[in-house]
Write an enzyme that holds these catalytic residues in place. Structure first.
Site, mmCIF file in Angstrom:
data_model
loop_
_atom_site.group_PDB
_atom_site.id
_atom_site.type_symbol
_atom_site.label_atom_id
_atom_site.label_comp_id
_atom_site.label_asym_id
_atom_site.label_seq_id
_atom_site.Cartn_x
_atom_site.Cartn_y
_atom_site.Cartn_z
ATOM 1 N N ASP A 19 3.627 1.094 -7.702
ATOM 2 C CA ASP A 19 4.529 1.865 -6.875
ATOM 3 C C ASP A 19 4.532 1.198 -5.493
ATOM 4 O O ASP A 19 3.651 0.388 -5.182
ATOM 5 C CB ASP A 19 4.032 3.311 -6.788
ATOM 6 C CG ASP A 19 4.805 4.135 -5.786
ATOM 7 O OD1 ASP A 19 6.043 4.193 -5.893
ATOM 8 O OD2 ASP A 19 4.166 4.713 -4.887
ATOM 9 N N ASP A 21 5.889 2.830 -1.875
ATOM 10 C CA ASP A 21 5.588 3.688 -0.731
ATOM 11 C C ASP A 21 4.321 4.500 -0.969
ATOM 12 O O ASP A 21 4.221 5.232 -1.953
ATOM 13 C CB ASP A 21 6.765 4.629 -0.458
ATOM 14 C CG ASP A 21 8.027 3.867 -0.095
ATOM 15 O OD1 ASP A 21 8.101 3.369 1.031
ATOM 16 O OD2 ASP A 21 8.932 3.767 -0.952
ATOM 17 N N SER A 113 10.728 4.257 -6.431
ATOM 18 C CA SER A 113 11.847 5.201 -6.415
ATOM 19 C C SER A 113 12.852 4.861 -5.321
ATOM 20 O O SER A 113 13.910 5.487 -5.234
ATOM 21 C CB SER A 113 11.330 6.632 -6.195
ATOM 22 O OG SER A 113 10.497 7.031 -7.262
ATOM 23 N N ASP A 169 0.240 6.736 -6.033
ATOM 24 C CA ASP A 169 -0.407 7.557 -5.010
ATOM 25 C C ASP A 169 -0.066 9.044 -5.105
ATOM 26 O O ASP A 169 -0.801 9.862 -4.557
ATOM 27 C CB ASP A 169 -0.041 7.054 -3.612
ATOM 28 C CG ASP A 169 1.417 7.283 -3.260
ATOM 29 O OD1 ASP A 169 1.700 7.857 -2.189
ATOM 30 O OD2 ASP A 169 2.296 6.874 -4.045
#
Length: 225
Positions: A19, A21, A113, A169
């Site tokens: 991922d 961010d 995302s 996260d």
């Protein structure tokens, strides 16, 4: 002699899926500034809204609100433009740059995302490399926690999700990694509160390193090993 390592360390992997961010870079301040402005314009309770927007595609976040007269696609584009313009305090998670640089370029991907333009902008602002493989908001029809993004990431690397370690996260991403059949490592660098999780956790990439096995798979080891 090191004690037995928790799940996520004892197994060699064909690929890593990250991922973006909160996992390899910290964009929380910038994202929350933009989304707070958006929420206020639409009469939302900002404090109640902000925890719900992390880890999801903007269009999915807005669609879930089901606001009268609001076009999620249009609003998501406006939010993206504002986020692209606001990267002043975006920074890499400690140790992320060195850890990514230590990996074979064709053995890892970013699965985010964020839209592609925003992903590129934030990676540049954080001083992180643009990966050879990336899955962004435009590449899927349903965002996290749906596993589609991680399945696509593994496909682009030519491996099975069961041979992948996902770095995440937040809950939506963790659920997506689990549903894809991958193992998950939780990065807690941006967490303000302890997360209860059965997965291995790291607070910094300085804690880990990678060894390449004889069959060219990657093994996560403690950085002191």
């Amino acid at each position: 002699m090191y004690p037995p390592m928790p799940h996520g360390f004892e197994k060699p992997y064909a690929a890593f899926l990250f991922d973006m961010d909160g996992t390899i870079l910290n964009s929380i301040l910038a994202a929350e500034r933009v989304w707070s402005d958006w929420a206020r314009r639409h009469g939302l309770d900002v404090a109640a809204f902000l925890p719900k927007m992390h880890g999801s595609r903007g269009i999915d976040t807005i669609t879930r609100l089901n606001l009268p007269g609001v076009d999620p696609e249009h609003e998501a584009r406006l939010v993206t433009e504002a986020e692209v313009a606001d990267v002043g305090d975006v920074a890499a998670i400690p140790g992320a740059a060195a850890f990514l640089a230590s990996l074979p370029p064709d053995r890892w991907a970013i699965v985010t995302s964020s839209p592609l333009r925003l992903a590129r902008r934030r990676l540049e602002a954080a001083g992180l490399p643009l990966p050879k493989f990336m899955v962004t908001a435009e590449d899927v029809t349903v965002g996290k926690p749906d596993p589609q993004c991680y399945i696509l990431g593994a496909e682009r690397l030519g491996v099975s999700t069961r041979d992948c370690l996902v770095f995440e996260d937040v809950a939506a991403g963790i659920k997506a990694g689990e549903a894809a059949g991958a193992d998950v490592m939780v990065v807690t660098a941006t967490h303000h509160h302890k997360m209860e999780t059965p997965h291995s956790t790291i607070s910094s990439y300085d804690e880990i390193a990678v060894r390449i096995s004889a069959d060219h798979k990657m093994l996560v080891v403690p950085s002191a090993a």
